[in-house]
Design a protein around this motif. Sequence first.
Motif, PDB file in Angstrom:
ATOM      1  N   ARG A  18       0.813  -1.208   0.000  1.00 15.73           N
ATOM      2  CA  ARG A  18       0.000   0.000   0.000  1.00 15.73           C
ATOM      3  C   ARG A  18       0.857   1.274   0.000  1.00 15.73           C
ATOM      4  O   ARG A  18       0.373   2.330  -0.405  1.00 15.73           O
ATOM      5  CB  ARG A  18      -0.937   0.023   1.202  1.00 15.73           C
ATOM      6  CG  ARG A  18      -2.116  -0.931   1.071  1.00 15.73           C
ATOM      7  CD  ARG A  18      -3.098  -0.740   2.208  1.00 15.73           C
ATOM      8  NE  ARG A  18      -4.342  -1.469   1.969  1.00 15.73           N
ATOM      9  CZ  ARG A  18      -4.562  -2.731   2.304  1.00 15.73           C
ATOM     10  NH1 ARG A  18      -3.596  -3.433   2.908  1.00 15.73           N
ATOM     11  NH2 ARG A  18      -5.719  -3.309   2.053  1.00 15.73           N
ATOM     12  N   GLY A  19       2.100   1.182   0.471  1.00 15.79           N
ATOM     13  CA  GLY A  19       2.916   2.376   0.525  1.00 15.79           C
ATOM     14  C   GLY A  19       4.365   2.087   0.859  1.00 15.79           C
ATOM     15  O   GLY A  19       4.709   0.977   1.293  1.00 15.79           O
ATOM     16  N   VAL A  20       5.197   3.100   0.632  1.00 16.85           N
ATOM     17  CA  VAL A  20       6.624   3.031   0.965  1.00 16.85           C
ATOM     18  C   VAL A  20       7.041   4.372   1.567  1.00 16.85           C
ATOM     19  O   VAL A  20       6.733   5.433   1.001  1.00 16.85           O
ATOM     20  CB  VAL A  20       7.502   2.752  -0.273  1.00 16.85           C
ATOM     21  CG1 VAL A  20       8.969   2.664   0.127  1.00 16.85           C
ATOM     22  CG2 VAL A  20       7.071   1.470  -0.969  1.00 16.85           C
ATOM     23  N   ILE A  21       7.724   4.309   2.688  1.00 18.42           N
ATOM     24  CA  ILE A  21       8.244   5.507   3.345  1.00 18.42           C
ATOM     25  C   ILE A  21       9.758   5.371   3.463  1.00 18.42           C
ATOM     26  O   ILE A  21      10.258   4.355   3.951  1.00 18.42           O
ATOM     27  CB  ILE A  21       7.626   5.688   4.742  1.00 18.42           C
ATOM     28  CG1 ILE A  21       6.103   5.874   4.628  1.00 18.42           C
ATOM     29  CG2 ILE A  21       8.262   6.869   5.472  1.00 18.42           C
ATOM     30  CD1 ILE A  21       5.371   5.818   5.959  1.00 18.42           C
ATOM     31  N   VAL A  22      10.472   6.400   2.996  1.00 18.39           N
ATOM     32  CA  VAL A  22      11.932   6.418   3.119  1.00 18.39           C
ATOM     33  C   VAL A  22      12.324   7.704   3.839  1.00 18.39           C
ATOM     34  O   VAL A  22      11.979   8.804   3.394  1.00 18.39           O
ATOM     35  CB  VAL A  22      12.628   6.355   1.747  1.00 18.39           C
ATOM     36  CG1 VAL A  22      14.150   6.348   1.932  1.00 18.39           C
ATOM     37  CG2 VAL A  22      12.187   5.125   0.961  1.00 18.39           C
ATOM     38  N   SER A  23      13.034   7.565   4.932  1.00 16.08           N
ATOM     39  CA  SER A  23      13.484   8.720   5.711  1.00 16.08           C
ATOM     40  C   SER A  23      14.990   8.898   5.563  1.00 16.08           C
ATOM     41  O   SER A  23      15.704   7.966   5.187  1.00 16.08           O
ATOM     42  CB  SER A  23      13.110   8.550   7.185  1.00 16.08           C
ATOM     43  OG  SER A  23      11.711   8.402   7.335  1.00 16.08           O
ATOM     44  N   THR A  24      15.466  10.090   5.899  1.00 20.69           N
ATOM     45  CA  THR A  24      16.885  10.401   5.745  1.00 20.69           C
ATOM     46  C   THR A  24      17.558  10.483   7.106  1.00 20.69           C
ATOM     47  O   THR A  24      17.291  11.403   7.890  1.00 20.69           O
ATOM     48  CB  THR A  24      17.080  11.728   4.994  1.00 20.69           C
ATOM     49  OG1 THR A  24      16.360  11.678   3.765  1.00 20.69           O
ATOM     50  CG2 THR A  24      18.554  11.960   4.701  1.00 20.69           C
TER      51      THR A  24
END
Length: 253
Positions: free
Chosen positions: A138-144
């Motif tokens: 349903r989704g993808v989250i990429v943080s730095t």
Amino acid sequence: MKVEGIAAIVTGGASGLGLATAQALAGAGAKVALVDLNEQGAKAAAEPLGGIGIGCDVSDAASAEAAVARAAEAHGPARILINCAGVATPGRIVGKNGPLDLSVYSRVIAINLIGTFNMMRLVAAAAQSLDPLDGGERGVIVSTASVAAYEGQVGQAAYASSKAGIVGLTLPAAREFAPVGIRVCAIAPGIFETPMLLGLPQDVQDSLGRSVPFPSRLGKPEEYADLVMSIIRNPMLNGETIRLDGAIRMQPR
């Protein structure tokens, strides 16, 4: 996840890592919203990409809620969130003039860590109710994050601890969202060609580049964006913070 036609939000999208990532997403056919405190910069950067630019303080609940709603109004609920907004205000815990002003530390934590959490909670809340794509995603989250999360230097206490917080946030978030098919990863860049570093004298930039084992240069924002795209496209990448640093290990100073 296939990117074409998917709604994406990139924070810190007006410049640096965020802009390069927004360009990569748009080039792959995503509908991109560039979110940045610099609203004019975000709008100017979004125009050639066919996206939208939105002014937002990611550390503020109401501002972030309004930005996510504005992006959804334009493109539909986002399935992709890339958290690139951040600051790197330096300062020793106790300097020549005494202890660091607590407001300096609080601001770095608020933007880098709370801002990442703020956007994550809002995008995930909407994405979890979307229809699943192939494979149940349903989704993808990429943080730095940053290599400073592991080897913070003297004068980086605020920045390093904010980025360590992002590393610590990634796995529990991935575990929480796994049942609804939302993946969460983070990237820990080394020394990259961001506006802050490019503002340093050339000899300083060259010296920093030589400190990287290989390739002995500053990283390029496009290389960060390439890794983001790989994470999005590879469904087995989840719950991990990936170093992108040319094998550098930061010294104390």
